[in-house]
Design an enzyme around this catalytic site. Structure first.
Site, PDB file in Angstrom:
ATOM      1  N   GLY A 293       0.829  -1.206   0.000  1.00 41.18           N
ATOM      2  CA  GLY A 293       0.000   0.000   0.000  1.00 41.18           C
ATOM      3  C   GLY A 293       0.860   1.251   0.000  1.00 41.18           C
TER       4      GLY A 293
ATOM      5  N   SER B 131       6.445  -4.955  -1.616  1.00 46.21           N
ATOM      6  CA  SER B 131       6.275  -3.531  -1.906  1.00 46.21           C
ATOM      7  C   SER B 131       6.379  -2.738  -0.598  1.00 46.21           C
ATOM      8  CB  SER B 131       4.936  -3.319  -2.625  1.00 46.21           C
ATOM      9  OG  SER B 131       4.880  -2.055  -3.227  1.00 46.21           O
ATOM     10  N   TRP B 132       5.360  -1.982  -0.208  1.00 45.57           N
ATOM     11  CA  TRP B 132       5.402  -1.265   1.066  1.00 45.57           C
ATOM     12  C   TRP B 132       5.505  -2.247   2.239  1.00 45.57           C
ATOM     13  CZ3 TRP B 132       6.306   2.656   4.091  1.00 45.57           C
ATOM     14  CH2 TRP B 132       5.714   2.727   5.354  1.00 45.57           C
TER      15      TRP B 132
ATOM     16  N   ASP C  64       9.635  -4.729 -13.088  1.00 43.03           N
ATOM     17  CA  ASP C  64       8.785  -3.997 -12.147  1.00 43.03           C
ATOM     18  C   ASP C  64       8.811  -2.500 -12.474  1.00 43.03           C
ATOM     19  OD1 ASP C  64       7.438  -2.902  -9.974  1.00 43.03           O
ATOM     20  OD2 ASP C  64       8.357  -4.252  -8.524  1.00 43.03           O
TER      21      ASP C  64
ATOM     22  N   HIS D 168       5.373  -6.156 -11.114  1.00 43.40           N
ATOM     23  CA  HIS D 168       5.013  -5.923  -9.710  1.00 43.40           C
ATOM     24  C   HIS D 168       3.871  -6.828  -9.236  1.00 43.40           C
ATOM     25  CE1 HIS D 168       5.592  -3.344  -6.197  1.00 43.40           C
ATOM     26  NE2 HIS D 168       4.268  -3.278  -6.055  1.00 43.40           N
TER      27      HIS D 168
END
Length: 325
Positions: A66, A133-134, A266, A294
Protein backbone atom coordinates in the site's frame (compact mmCIF):
# COMPACT_ATOMS: atom_id res chain seq x y z
CA UNK A 1 20.11 6.12 13.28
CA UNK A 2 17.66 3.45 14.34
CA UNK A 3 13.93 3.67 13.84
CA UNK A 4 13.52 4.32 17.56
CA UNK A 5 14.97 7.76 16.85
CA UNK A 6 12.22 8.32 14.28
CA UNK A 7 9.65 7.72 17.00
CA UNK A 8 11.37 10.07 19.41
CA UNK A 9 11.82 12.75 16.75
CA UNK A 10 8.04 12.84 16.24
CA UNK A 11 7.43 13.32 19.96
CA UNK A 12 5.50 10.05 20.23
CA UNK A 13 4.69 8.58 23.65
CA UNK A 14 6.28 5.42 24.98
CA UNK A 15 4.71 2.15 23.85
CA UNK A 16 1.67 0.85 25.70
CA UNK A 17 2.43 -1.61 28.47
CA UNK A 18 -0.99 -3.34 28.71
CA UNK A 19 -1.84 -6.12 26.28
CA UNK A 20 -5.51 -6.87 25.45
CA UNK A 21 -6.75 -10.44 25.73
CA UNK A 22 -6.52 -12.98 22.94
CA UNK A 23 -9.63 -14.25 21.16
CA UNK A 24 -10.57 -17.93 21.13
CA UNK A 25 -9.58 -20.18 18.21
CA UNK A 26 -12.06 -20.46 15.38
CA UNK A 27 -13.77 -23.88 15.55
CA UNK A 28 -13.45 -24.45 11.77
CA UNK A 29 -9.87 -23.51 10.81
CA UNK A 30 -10.23 -25.37 7.50
CA UNK A 31 -13.03 -23.05 6.39
CA UNK A 32 -12.11 -19.82 8.16
CA UNK A 33 -9.16 -18.15 9.88
CA UNK A 34 -7.60 -19.99 12.77
CA UNK A 35 -8.24 -16.91 14.89
CA UNK A 36 -9.47 -13.36 14.40
CA UNK A 37 -8.44 -10.53 16.67
CA UNK A 38 -9.50 -6.95 17.19
CA UNK A 39 -6.43 -5.18 18.58
CA UNK A 40 -6.94 -1.70 20.08
CA UNK A 41 -3.76 0.30 19.50
CA UNK A 42 -4.77 3.73 20.79
CA UNK A 43 -6.33 6.95 19.48
CA UNK A 44 -9.44 5.04 18.36
CA UNK A 45 -7.61 2.68 16.00
CA UNK A 46 -8.45 -1.04 16.17
CA UNK A 47 -6.45 -3.45 14.01
CA UNK A 48 -8.15 -6.37 12.31
CA UNK A 49 -5.81 -9.37 12.58
CA UNK A 50 -6.32 -12.86 11.18
CA UNK A 51 -4.29 -16.00 11.79
CA UNK A 52 -4.15 -18.90 9.34
CA UNK A 53 -2.47 -22.30 9.34
CA UNK A 54 -1.18 -24.50 12.12
CA UNK A 55 -1.56 -23.29 15.74
CA UNK A 56 1.90 -24.68 16.55
CA UNK A 57 3.44 -23.77 13.19
CA UNK A 58 6.38 -21.46 12.58
CA UNK A 59 5.05 -17.92 13.17
CA UNK A 60 5.07 -15.56 10.19
CA UNK A 61 4.23 -11.88 10.25
CA UNK A 62 2.71 -11.19 6.82
CA UNK A 63 2.73 -7.48 5.91
CA UNK A 64 0.56 -6.10 3.14
CA UNK A 65 1.54 -3.34 0.76
CA UNK A 66 0.00 0.00 0.00
CA UNK A 67 0.16 1.74 2.37
CA UNK A 68 -3.54 1.34 2.98
CA UNK A 69 -4.30 -1.82 1.00
CA UNK A 70 -5.10 -4.45 3.63
CA UNK A 71 -4.39 -8.18 3.60
CA UNK A 72 -5.78 -10.45 0.88
CA UNK A 73 -5.86 -14.23 0.22
CA UNK A 74 -3.29 -13.70 -2.54
CA UNK A 75 -0.63 -12.90 0.05
CA UNK A 76 -1.03 -16.31 1.69
CA UNK A 77 -0.07 -18.21 -1.47
CA UNK A 78 3.14 -20.20 -1.23
CA UNK A 79 2.83 -20.93 2.49
CA UNK A 80 2.44 -24.53 3.62
CA UNK A 81 -0.32 -24.08 6.19
CA UNK A 82 0.57 -27.37 7.87
CA UNK A 83 3.94 -25.89 8.82
CA UNK A 84 3.33 -22.15 9.17
CA UNK A 85 1.16 -19.99 11.39
CA UNK A 86 0.41 -16.83 9.42
CA UNK A 87 -0.34 -13.62 11.32
CA UNK A 88 -1.94 -11.10 8.99
CA UNK A 89 -2.66 -7.62 10.39
CA UNK A 90 -4.48 -4.93 8.45
CA UNK A 91 -2.43 -1.82 9.20
CA UNK A 92 -3.97 1.35 10.61
CA UNK A 93 -6.69 2.74 8.36
CA UNK A 94 -6.43 -0.25 6.00
CA UNK A 95 -8.56 -3.26 5.12
CA UNK A 96 -10.96 -4.14 7.92
CA UNK A 97 -9.13 -2.16 10.58
CA UNK A 98 -11.11 0.76 11.96
CA UNK A 99 -11.59 3.57 11.31
CA UNK A 100 -11.05 2.60 7.66
CA UNK A 101 -9.15 5.36 5.93
CA UNK A 102 -8.28 6.96 9.27
CA UNK A 103 -5.33 9.34 8.99
CA UNK A 104 -5.04 10.76 12.50
CA UNK A 105 -2.14 9.20 14.43
CA UNK A 106 -1.33 7.12 11.35
CA UNK A 107 2.39 7.27 10.61
CA UNK A 108 5.20 4.82 9.93
CA UNK A 109 6.33 5.03 13.55
CA UNK A 110 2.81 4.23 14.74
CA UNK A 111 2.67 1.16 12.49
CA UNK A 112 5.89 -0.07 14.09
CA UNK A 113 4.45 0.46 17.56
CA UNK A 114 1.47 -1.64 16.49
CA UNK A 115 3.72 -4.53 15.46
CA UNK A 116 5.48 -4.37 18.81
CA UNK A 117 2.12 -4.59 20.55
CA UNK A 118 0.86 -7.37 18.27
CA UNK A 119 3.89 -9.59 18.90
CA UNK A 120 3.47 -9.27 22.64
CA UNK A 121 -0.28 -9.75 22.55
CA UNK A 122 0.15 -13.05 20.69
CA UNK A 123 3.11 -14.17 22.79
CA UNK A 124 5.41 -14.61 19.80
CA UNK A 125 9.09 -14.61 20.72
CA UNK A 126 10.44 -14.55 17.14
CA UNK A 127 8.78 -14.70 13.74
CA UNK A 128 9.65 -14.85 10.09
CA UNK A 129 8.64 -11.57 8.45
CA UNK A 130 7.36 -11.53 4.87
CA UNK A 131 6.03 -8.66 2.80
CA UNK A 132 5.94 -7.11 -0.63
CA UNK A 133 6.28 -3.53 -1.91
CA UNK A 134 5.40 -1.26 1.07
CA UNK A 135 5.05 -4.43 3.15
CA UNK A 136 8.74 -5.17 2.46
CA UNK A 137 9.64 -1.62 3.52
CA UNK A 138 7.78 -2.07 6.77
CA UNK A 139 9.41 -5.49 7.28
CA UNK A 140 12.89 -3.95 7.10
CA UNK A 141 11.89 -1.19 9.52
CA UNK A 142 10.38 -3.74 11.91
CA UNK A 143 13.64 -5.71 11.88
CA UNK A 144 15.53 -2.50 12.74
CA UNK A 145 13.04 -1.69 15.47
CA UNK A 146 12.75 -5.19 16.99
CA UNK A 147 15.84 -7.16 15.88
CA UNK A 148 15.40 -9.61 18.73
CA UNK A 149 12.01 -10.68 17.33
CA UNK A 150 12.96 -11.50 13.73
CA UNK A 151 13.97 -14.97 12.47
CA UNK A 152 14.36 -13.99 8.83
CA UNK A 153 13.07 -11.68 6.09
CA UNK A 154 11.42 -12.72 2.83
CA UNK A 155 10.87 -9.57 0.79
CA UNK A 156 9.16 -9.16 -2.57
CA UNK A 157 9.60 -6.16 -4.91
CA UNK A 158 10.81 -3.89 -2.12
CA UNK A 159 9.73 -0.24 -2.12
CA UNK A 160 12.58 2.03 -0.96
CA UNK A 161 10.37 5.09 -0.39
CA UNK A 162 12.86 7.45 -1.98
CA UNK A 163 11.58 10.69 -3.46
CA UNK A 164 12.52 9.33 -6.89
CA UNK A 165 10.44 6.18 -6.27
CA UNK A 166 7.37 8.19 -5.30
CA UNK A 167 7.73 10.72 -8.10
CA UNK A 168 8.54 8.00 -10.61
CA UNK A 169 5.31 6.12 -9.94
CA UNK A 170 3.23 9.09 -11.12
CA UNK A 171 5.35 9.99 -14.15
CA UNK A 172 3.22 9.68 -17.26
CA UNK A 173 -0.03 9.39 -15.29
CA UNK A 174 -3.15 11.27 -16.46
CA UNK A 175 -2.89 14.94 -15.55
CA UNK A 176 -5.64 14.79 -12.93
CA UNK A 177 -3.73 12.10 -11.04
CA UNK A 178 -0.19 13.37 -11.64
CA UNK A 179 -1.13 16.83 -10.40
CA UNK A 180 -3.72 15.95 -7.78
CA UNK A 181 -2.64 12.81 -5.91
CA UNK A 182 -1.18 14.73 -2.97
CA UNK A 183 -4.57 16.34 -2.28
CA UNK A 184 -6.51 13.08 -2.08
CA UNK A 185 -7.13 13.22 1.71
CA UNK A 186 -8.87 16.60 1.46
CA UNK A 187 -11.16 15.89 -1.52
CA UNK A 188 -14.92 15.74 -1.18
CA UNK A 189 -16.78 12.57 -2.09
CA UNK A 190 -17.37 12.83 -5.84
CA UNK A 191 -13.96 14.33 -6.57
CA UNK A 192 -12.31 11.68 -4.39
CA UNK A 193 -14.16 8.92 -6.23
CA UNK A 194 -13.10 10.26 -9.63
CA UNK A 195 -9.46 10.49 -8.57
CA UNK A 196 -9.58 7.03 -6.97
CA UNK A 197 -10.72 5.52 -10.28
CA UNK A 198 -7.86 7.23 -12.12
CA UNK A 199 -5.39 6.00 -9.49
CA UNK A 200 -6.79 2.46 -9.65
CA UNK A 201 -6.45 2.37 -13.43
CA UNK A 202 -2.93 3.77 -13.35
CA UNK A 203 -1.83 1.35 -10.65
CA UNK A 204 -3.13 -1.62 -12.63
CA UNK A 205 -1.31 -0.39 -15.71
CA UNK A 206 1.99 0.03 -13.85
CA UNK A 207 1.57 -3.42 -12.29
CA UNK A 208 1.04 -5.00 -15.70
CA UNK A 209 -2.47 -6.19 -14.85
CA UNK A 210 -5.27 -6.63 -17.37
CA UNK A 211 -7.55 -3.66 -18.03
CA UNK A 212 -10.53 -6.01 -18.26
CA UNK A 213 -11.46 -5.71 -14.58
CA UNK A 214 -14.70 -3.96 -13.78
CA UNK A 215 -14.29 -0.35 -12.68
CA UNK A 216 -14.92 -0.05 -8.93
CA UNK A 217 -18.34 1.22 -7.93
CA UNK A 218 -20.46 1.45 -4.81
CA UNK A 219 -18.88 0.12 -1.62
CA UNK A 220 -15.90 -1.22 -3.56
CA UNK A 221 -15.20 2.29 -4.81
CA UNK A 222 -15.58 3.75 -1.32
CA UNK A 223 -13.00 1.24 -0.08
CA UNK A 224 -10.65 2.35 -2.85
CA UNK A 225 -11.16 5.99 -1.88
CA UNK A 226 -10.16 5.20 1.71
CA UNK A 227 -7.22 3.13 0.50
CA UNK A 228 -5.83 5.94 -1.64
CA UNK A 229 -6.45 8.53 1.07
CA UNK A 230 -4.09 6.55 3.33
CA UNK A 231 -1.60 6.01 0.50
CA UNK A 232 -1.55 9.71 -0.39
CA UNK A 233 -1.14 10.60 3.29
CA UNK A 234 1.97 8.42 3.54
CA UNK A 235 3.51 9.18 0.16
CA UNK A 236 3.25 12.94 0.40
CA UNK A 237 5.18 12.71 3.69
CA UNK A 238 7.81 10.50 2.06
CA UNK A 239 6.57 7.75 4.40
CA UNK A 240 8.58 9.61 7.09
CA UNK A 241 11.70 7.91 5.70
CA UNK A 242 13.62 10.71 4.04
CA UNK A 243 15.97 11.81 6.84
CA UNK A 244 17.91 9.58 6.78
CA UNK A 245 16.84 7.49 3.78
CA UNK A 246 15.94 3.86 4.30
CA UNK A 247 19.11 2.56 2.62
CA UNK A 248 21.25 4.55 5.05
CA UNK A 249 19.56 2.91 8.05
CA UNK A 250 20.27 -0.69 7.07
CA UNK A 251 23.74 -1.01 8.59
CA UNK A 252 21.93 -1.82 11.86
CA UNK A 253 19.83 -4.61 10.32
CA UNK A 254 20.15 -7.93 12.20
CA UNK A 255 22.10 -10.54 10.23
CA UNK A 256 19.26 -13.01 9.80
CA UNK A 257 18.46 -14.89 6.56
CA UNK A 258 17.30 -12.35 4.01
CA UNK A 259 15.93 -13.26 0.58
CA UNK A 260 15.01 -10.53 -1.92
CA UNK A 261 12.67 -11.52 -4.74
CA UNK A 262 12.30 -8.88 -7.44
CA UNK A 263 10.77 -8.71 -10.90
CA UNK A 264 13.14 -7.38 -13.55
CA UNK A 265 10.23 -5.61 -15.26
CA UNK A 266 8.78 -4.00 -12.15
CA UNK A 267 7.54 -0.52 -13.13
CA UNK A 268 6.41 0.37 -9.59
CA UNK A 269 9.60 -0.54 -7.69
CA UNK A 270 12.35 -0.61 -10.36
CA UNK A 271 14.89 -3.43 -10.21
CA UNK A 272 17.77 -1.00 -9.71
CA UNK A 273 16.47 -0.35 -6.23
CA UNK A 274 16.76 -4.05 -5.36
CA UNK A 275 20.41 -4.03 -6.39
CA UNK A 276 21.05 -0.99 -4.20
CA UNK A 277 19.31 -2.77 -1.34
CA UNK A 278 21.53 -5.82 -1.74
CA UNK A 279 24.62 -3.60 -1.80
CA UNK A 280 23.49 -2.03 1.48
CA UNK A 281 22.92 -5.47 3.05
CA UNK A 282 25.77 -7.65 1.72
CA UNK A 283 24.51 -10.94 3.16
CA UNK A 284 21.13 -10.57 1.43
CA UNK A 285 20.43 -12.96 -1.46
CA UNK A 286 18.82 -11.32 -4.47
CA UNK A 287 16.80 -13.43 -6.88
CA UNK A 288 15.92 -11.43 -10.00
CA UNK A 289 12.95 -12.83 -11.91
CA UNK A 290 12.99 -12.27 -15.68
CA UNK A 291 9.79 -11.06 -17.28
CA UNK A 292 8.16 -10.42 -13.89
CA UNK A 293 6.71 -7.05 -12.92
CA UNK A 294 5.01 -5.92 -9.71
CA UNK A 295 2.22 -8.50 -9.80
CA UNK A 296 2.47 -10.81 -6.74
CA UNK A 297 0.46 -13.48 -8.57
CA UNK A 298 3.02 -14.01 -11.36
CA UNK A 299 3.81 -17.76 -11.59
CA UNK A 300 7.61 -17.26 -11.49
CA UNK A 301 7.35 -15.11 -8.39
CA UNK A 302 4.96 -17.56 -6.73
CA UNK A 303 7.31 -20.46 -7.49
CA UNK A 304 10.33 -18.61 -6.10
CA UNK A 305 8.43 -17.71 -2.95
CA UNK A 306 7.28 -21.30 -2.41
CA UNK A 307 10.83 -22.65 -2.83
CA UNK A 308 12.14 -20.18 -0.28
CA UNK A 309 9.35 -20.89 2.22
CA UNK A 310 9.62 -24.66 1.94
CA UNK A 311 13.36 -24.41 2.54
CA UNK A 312 12.92 -22.12 5.54
CA UNK A 313 10.35 -24.41 7.13
CA UNK A 314 12.74 -27.34 6.80
CA UNK A 315 16.15 -25.84 7.59
CA UNK A 316 15.84 -22.28 8.87
CA UNK A 317 17.19 -20.58 5.76
CA UNK A 318 15.90 -19.96 2.26
CA UNK A 319 18.16 -22.36 0.40
CA UNK A 320 20.04 -21.45 -2.78
CA UNK A 321 18.30 -18.77 -4.84
CA UNK A 322 17.15 -19.79 -8.29
CA UNK A 323 19.02 -16.89 -9.90
CA UNK A 324 21.35 -15.26 -7.40
CA UNK A 325 22.81 -11.88 -8.38
Amino acid sequence: MKIMNLRASQGLPARMATIPGVSEPNPTPDLAPLRTHGLPVGHGHVLHVQEWGAPDGLPVLLLHGGPGSGCSPLLRRGFDLTKYRLICPDQRGAGRSTPRGGLMHNTTAKLLDDLWLLRRRLGVERWLVAGGSWGATLALLHALDQPEGVLGLLLRNTFLAREADIRGFFEGAPAALAQGWTGMPELESKAAQALAIEWWRWERLRCGQSDEAQTPAGEVLEAQVDRYRVQSHFLREGCWLQEPPLLDRLAALPQVPLRLLHGEQDAVCPAGGARLLQAAVPWAELEMLPGVGHDPAHPLLQAAQRRALDAFAGRGDFGPPGDAV
